[in-house]
Enzyme design. Structure first.
Site, PDB file in Angstrom:
ATOM      1  N   ASN A 110      63.146 -42.294  85.415  1.00 48.86           N
ATOM      2  CA  ASN A 110      61.632 -41.873  85.382  1.00 48.86           C
ATOM      3  C   ASN A 110      61.096 -43.198  85.955  1.00 48.86           C
ATOM      4  O   ASN A 110      59.846 -43.181  86.459  1.00 48.86           O
ATOM      5  CB  ASN A 110      60.824 -41.678  84.297  1.00 48.86           C
ATOM      6  CG  ASN A 110      59.557 -41.718  84.221  1.00 48.86           C
ATOM      7  OD1 ASN A 110      58.736 -41.089  84.597  1.00 48.86           O
ATOM      8  ND2 ASN A 110      59.016 -42.557  83.182  1.00 48.86           N
ATOM      9  N   TYR A 146      56.099 -47.244  98.890  1.00 50.18           N
ATOM     10  CA  TYR A 146      56.330 -46.123  97.669  1.00 50.18           C
ATOM     11  C   TYR A 146      56.766 -44.825  98.150  1.00 50.18           C
ATOM     12  O   TYR A 146      57.536 -44.247  97.769  1.00 50.18           O
ATOM     13  CB  TYR A 146      55.002 -46.106  97.102  1.00 50.18           C
ATOM     14  CG  TYR A 146      54.951 -45.190  95.962  1.00 50.18           C
ATOM     15  CD1 TYR A 146      55.537 -45.709  94.527  1.00 50.18           C
ATOM     16  CD2 TYR A 146      54.398 -44.049  95.867  1.00 50.18           C
ATOM     17  CE1 TYR A 146      55.321 -44.754  93.588  1.00 50.18           C
ATOM     18  CE2 TYR A 146      54.246 -43.101  94.820  1.00 50.18           C
ATOM     19  CZ  TYR A 146      54.853 -43.719  93.656  1.00 50.18           C
ATOM     20  OH  TYR A 146      54.908 -42.673  92.595  1.00 50.18           O
TER      21      TYR A 146
HETATM   22  N1  NAD Z   1      50.935 -41.530  87.679  1.00 51.55           N
HETATM   23  C1  NAD Z   1      51.311 -40.626  88.869  1.00 51.55           C
HETATM   24  O1  NAD Z   1      50.124 -39.931  89.439  1.00 51.55           O
HETATM   25  C2  NAD Z   1      52.794 -40.402  89.417  1.00 51.55           C
HETATM   26  C3  NAD Z   1      52.801 -39.504  90.558  1.00 51.55           C
HETATM   27  C4  NAD Z   1      53.845 -38.957  91.134  1.00 51.55           C
HETATM   28  C5  NAD Z   1      55.224 -39.779  90.655  1.00 51.55           C
HETATM   29  N2  NAD Z   1      54.920 -40.547  89.614  1.00 51.55           N
HETATM   30  C6  NAD Z   1      56.143 -41.314  88.955  1.00 51.55           C
HETATM   31  O2  NAD Z   1      56.225 -41.006  87.563  1.00 51.55           O
HETATM   32  C7  NAD Z   1      56.843 -42.229  87.188  1.00 51.55           C
HETATM   33  C8  NAD Z   1      56.321 -42.748  85.859  1.00 51.55           C
HETATM   34  O3  NAD Z   1      54.970 -42.932  86.263  1.00 51.55           O
HETATM   35  P1  NAD Z   1      53.860 -43.386  85.419  1.00 51.55           P
HETATM   36  O4  NAD Z   1      52.444 -42.762  86.113  1.00 51.55           O
HETATM   37  O5  NAD Z   1      53.874 -42.712  84.119  1.00 51.55           O
HETATM   38  O6  NAD Z   1      53.787 -44.823  85.420  1.00 51.55           O
HETATM   39  P2  NAD Z   1      53.480 -46.202  84.223  1.00 51.55           P
HETATM   40  O7  NAD Z   1      53.262 -47.392  85.059  1.00 51.55           O
HETATM   41  O8  NAD Z   1      52.584 -45.647  83.313  1.00 51.55           O
HETATM   42  O9  NAD Z   1      54.893 -46.288  83.782  1.00 51.55           O
HETATM   43  C9  NAD Z   1      56.109 -46.696  83.975  1.00 51.55           C
HETATM   44  C10 NAD Z   1      56.949 -47.239  83.191  1.00 51.55           C
HETATM   45  O10 NAD Z   1      58.254 -47.543  83.885  1.00 51.55           O
HETATM   46  C11 NAD Z   1      58.497 -49.185  83.425  1.00 51.55           C
HETATM   47  N3  NAD Z   1      59.278 -49.972  84.416  1.00 51.55           N
HETATM   48  C12 NAD Z   1      58.575 -50.523  85.530  1.00 51.55           C
HETATM   49  N4  NAD Z   1      59.626 -51.171  86.250  1.00 51.55           N
HETATM   50  C13 NAD Z   1      60.839 -50.883  85.433  1.00 51.55           C
HETATM   51  C14 NAD Z   1      62.146 -51.513  85.545  1.00 51.55           C
HETATM   52  N5  NAD Z   1      62.499 -52.446  86.341  1.00 51.55           N
HETATM   53  N6  NAD Z   1      63.056 -51.168  84.527  1.00 51.55           N
HETATM   54  C15 NAD Z   1      62.647 -50.527  83.494  1.00 51.55           C
HETATM   55  N7  NAD Z   1      61.236 -50.077  83.145  1.00 51.55           N
HETATM   56  C16 NAD Z   1      60.497 -50.288  84.293  1.00 51.55           C
HETATM   57  C17 NAD Z   1      57.157 -49.796  82.953  1.00 51.55           C
HETATM   58  O11 NAD Z   1      57.167 -50.645  81.839  1.00 51.55           O
HETATM   59  C18 NAD Z   1      56.168 -48.386  82.282  1.00 51.55           C
HETATM   60  O12 NAD Z   1      56.553 -48.383  81.098  1.00 51.55           O
HETATM   61  C19 NAD Z   1      57.396 -43.176  88.251  1.00 51.55           C
HETATM   62  O13 NAD Z   1      58.397 -43.009  88.680  1.00 51.55           O
HETATM   63  C20 NAD Z   1      56.251 -42.684  89.351  1.00 51.55           C
HETATM   64  O14 NAD Z   1      56.541 -43.297  90.462  1.00 51.55           O
HETATM   65  C21 NAD Z   1      53.768 -41.133  89.124  1.00 51.55           C
END
Ligand code: NAD
Length: 255
Positions: free
Chosen positions: A86, A158
Site C-alpha cells: 500500500n 505518479y
Molecule cells: N488517496 C487517494 O485518493 C488515492 C487514490 C488512489 C491510490 N492511492 C494509493 O493508496 C495508497 C495509500 O495512499 P493514502 O491516500 O493513504 O496516502 P497517505 O499519504 O495518507 O499514506 C501513505 C503512507 O505511506 C507511508 N510511506 C510513504 N513512503 C514510504 C516509504 N518509503 N516506506 C514506508 N512507508 C512509506 C507514509 O508514511 C504514509 O503513512 C498509496 O499507494 C496511494 O498511491 C491513493
C-alpha cells in the site's frame, strides 16, 4: 490465525486496511516511515489491538528494512499469509510533464514501484518456503490507482508508477499462480486522505458539481479496505491477476 503485512499503514488507506484485516481475524504487521509515537496514536484511534499488531518504522525502498520487516513479523507471529503493498507517494511538487525532474521521477518510482517489487519478492520467497496445504499459500494485494490508466500531465511520474504497479500485479500473478499465491490489484479512485487533502477543493468541485464520479461522493479508506478484505477471502482462490476498481464507477466510459 493468519498474519498480514501492510506497508504504509500508519494512516490513511493502509491504516484502514490494517484495521479491517484485524477485524477479519488477522495479526497485522506494519512498515511505515512515520515516527512510532504518531503511528501508535493513529493505530490506537483506529482500534487496532496491541496484542495482534506490530509496528516497524522503516523505508520500503530499502532492502534492509524489507528484510527486517519480514524477520520481525515471522518472529512475532510465525508466518505470513497476506501482503498488502500500500505504501505510495505522490510527487512533492506537481510539475508539467515537460518540466518533471529526474529526482521526482526517481523518488516516486522508487517508493511506488521498486518498494512494491522488493516487498513482493521478499514475502513471496518466504511464502514459497512453506509447504502448500490446501489451495492457497497466500495472497498479495497491490494498491495502485485510477492513475494507472488516467492521465494527469502535472504528475506524470505518479501515473507511470501506478501503471508499473499494474504490470507488477500481472507479473507476480503469473509467476506465483502455480505456487498457490494469488495476486490482485485494488485500484482506488479519489479517496479522502492526507494525500488528497491539498487538492480537496478541486475534487469537491469535480465530484459534487461536475459529476465526474457516477457515485457522487469521495471514497473513504474504509471503502478500499473492504475491497482488500474481499480479495483475501479464500473463496477467490481460483482467481488471480484481477483488478478491483474502488472508484465510485470512475472507470466507466460515459457519453
Ligand atoms: N488517496 C487517494 O485518493 C488515492 C487514490 C488512489 C491510490 N492511492 C494509493 O493508496 C495508497 C495509500 O495512499 P493514502 O491516500 O493513504 O496516502 P497517505 O499519504 O495518507 O499514506 C501513505 C503512507 O505511506 C507511508 N510511506 C510513504 N513512503 C514510504 C516509504 N518509503 N516506506 C514506508 N512507508 C512509506 C507514509 O508514511 C504514509 O503513512 C498509496 O499507494 C496511494 O498511491 C491513493
Amino acid at each position: 490465525m493468519k498474519t498480514a503485512m501492510i506497508t504504509g499503514a500508519s494512516r490513511g488507506i493502509g491504516l484502514a486496511i490494517a484495521a479491517r484485516l484485524q477485524q477479519d481475524g488477522c495479526n497485522v504487521a506494519i512498515l511505515d516511515l512515520a515516527e512510532e509515537s504518531a503511528a501508535e496514536a493513529n493505530m490506537n484511534a483506529a482500534g487496532l489491538e496491541k496484542q495482534r499488531r506490530l509496528y516497524l518504522r522503516g523505508d520500503v525502498t530499502r532492502q534492509d528494512c524489507r528484510d527486517a520487516f519480514l524477520q520481525q513479523t515471522v518472529e512475532r507471529f510465525g508466518e505470513v499469509n497476506i501482503l498488502v503493498n500500500n505504501a505510495g507517494v505522490a510527487p512533492r511538487v506537481r510539475a508539467d510533464l515537460l518540466d518533471m525532474s529526474e529526482e521526482s521521477f526517481d523518488f516516486v518510482l522508487g517508493v511506488n514501484v521498486k518498494g512494491n517489487l522488493g516487498m513482493s519478492q521478499t514475502v513471496a520467497r518466504h511464502m514459497l518456503a512453506r509447504p502448500l496445504t490446501g489451495r492457497r499459500r497466500g495472497v498479495i494485494v497491490n494498491v495502485s490507482s485510477c492513475s494507472a490508466y488516467a492521465t494527469s500531465t502535472n504528475r506524470g511520474e505518479y501515473c507511470v508508477s501506478k501503471a508499473g504497479v499494474s504490470m507488477l500485479t500481472q507479473l507476480f500473478a503469473d509467476r506465483l499462480a502455480e505456487e498457490g499465491v494469488n495476486v490482485f490489484e485494488v485500484r482506488p479512485g479519489i479517496i479522502a486522505t492526507d494525500m488528497t487533502a491539498g487538492v480537496k477543493e478541486k475534487y469537491d468541485d469535480l465530484i459534487l458539481n461536475k459529476g465526474i464520479l457516477p457515485i457522487r461522493r469521495w471514497g473513504t479508506p474504509e471503502d478500499v479496505a473492504g475491497a482488500v478484505s474481499l480479495l483475501c477471502d479464500e473463496r477467490l482462490c481460483y482467481c488471480t491477476g484481477d483488478v478491483l476498481n474502488v472508484d465510485g464507477g470512475f472507470h466507466i466510459q460515459r457519453l
